[in-house]
Design a protein around this motif. Sequence first.
Motif, short mmCIF file in Angstrom:
data_model
loop_
_atom_site.label_atom_id
_atom_site.label_comp_id
_atom_site.label_asym_id
_atom_site.label_seq_id
_atom_site.Cartn_x
_atom_site.Cartn_y
_atom_site.Cartn_z
N PRO A 15 0.83 -1.20 0.00
CA PRO A 15 0.00 0.00 0.00
C PRO A 15 0.86 1.25 0.00
O PRO A 15 1.99 1.24 0.48
CB PRO A 15 -0.79 -0.12 1.30
N THR A 16 0.31 2.29 -0.53
CA THR A 16 1.04 3.55 -0.56
C THR A 16 0.62 4.39 0.63
O THR A 16 -0.41 4.16 1.24
CB THR A 16 0.73 4.31 -1.86
N LEU A 43 2.51 1.51 8.72
CA LEU A 43 3.02 0.33 8.01
C LEU A 43 4.49 0.18 8.37
O LEU A 43 5.25 1.12 8.27
CB LEU A 43 2.87 0.51 6.50
N GLU A 44 4.84 -1.03 8.80
CA GLU A 44 6.21 -1.31 9.20
C GLU A 44 6.75 -2.35 8.24
O GLU A 44 6.24 -3.48 8.18
CB GLU A 44 6.20 -1.83 10.63
N ASN A 45 7.75 -1.98 7.45
CA ASN A 45 8.34 -2.91 6.49
C ASN A 45 9.05 -4.05 7.21
O ASN A 45 9.71 -3.84 8.22
CB ASN A 45 9.34 -2.20 5.58
N LYS A 53 5.32 -8.82 3.79
CA LYS A 53 6.20 -7.70 3.48
C LYS A 53 6.18 -6.59 4.52
O LYS A 53 7.09 -5.80 4.61
CB LYS A 53 5.82 -7.12 2.12
N TYR A 54 5.09 -6.51 5.31
CA TYR A 54 4.97 -5.45 6.30
C TYR A 54 3.95 -5.80 7.36
O TYR A 54 3.10 -6.64 7.17
CB TYR A 54 4.58 -4.12 5.65
#
Length: 160
Positions: A15-16, A43-45, A53-54
């Motif tokens: 997501p952006t 969002l935490e990568n 992924k996050y």
Amino acid sequence: MLNFYIAKFNSDVTPTDPDVTVYEFNINDICKYIGHEKIYIYLENIVGNATKKYNIIIKTDTIKDIANSGGFQKNIMELIFKLAFLRINCYFKSDLIIIDEIFDACSEENKTMAIKLLEYYKLQYNKILLVSHNQSIINTFDNRIVIKRDSKNGNSITYN
């Protein structure tokens, strides 16, 4: 519980920031109306994990992890997330919502917030079907269908 409503952010596509910002804005617009504290979405990568992924982190100023919040708090947040998701979803529009006994377990101190949330739902939907045994919640509606079970005299349905 809230996982379904953040599924948009759980796809293979990362997501952006604008996706999260729009969702968070709509959530907090509702929170402001009902007097709920602000909700933050981060969002935490995750580096080195091919399948995930996050992480999605959802918190408030007083609740650092929504998984640890109380039952009523989870119910309120779930309804806020549902409504915010429906507001930004351009594929599904409805003038009807069904809410089944979600407020019956709320304490006296939380009834005000529950009633404010119902008032907000009334602004968004032409028709609301609400199942409740809580008289304070029932009183927020003008039209009611009352179903009474009576094994001795027979069941009854009244509309008022």
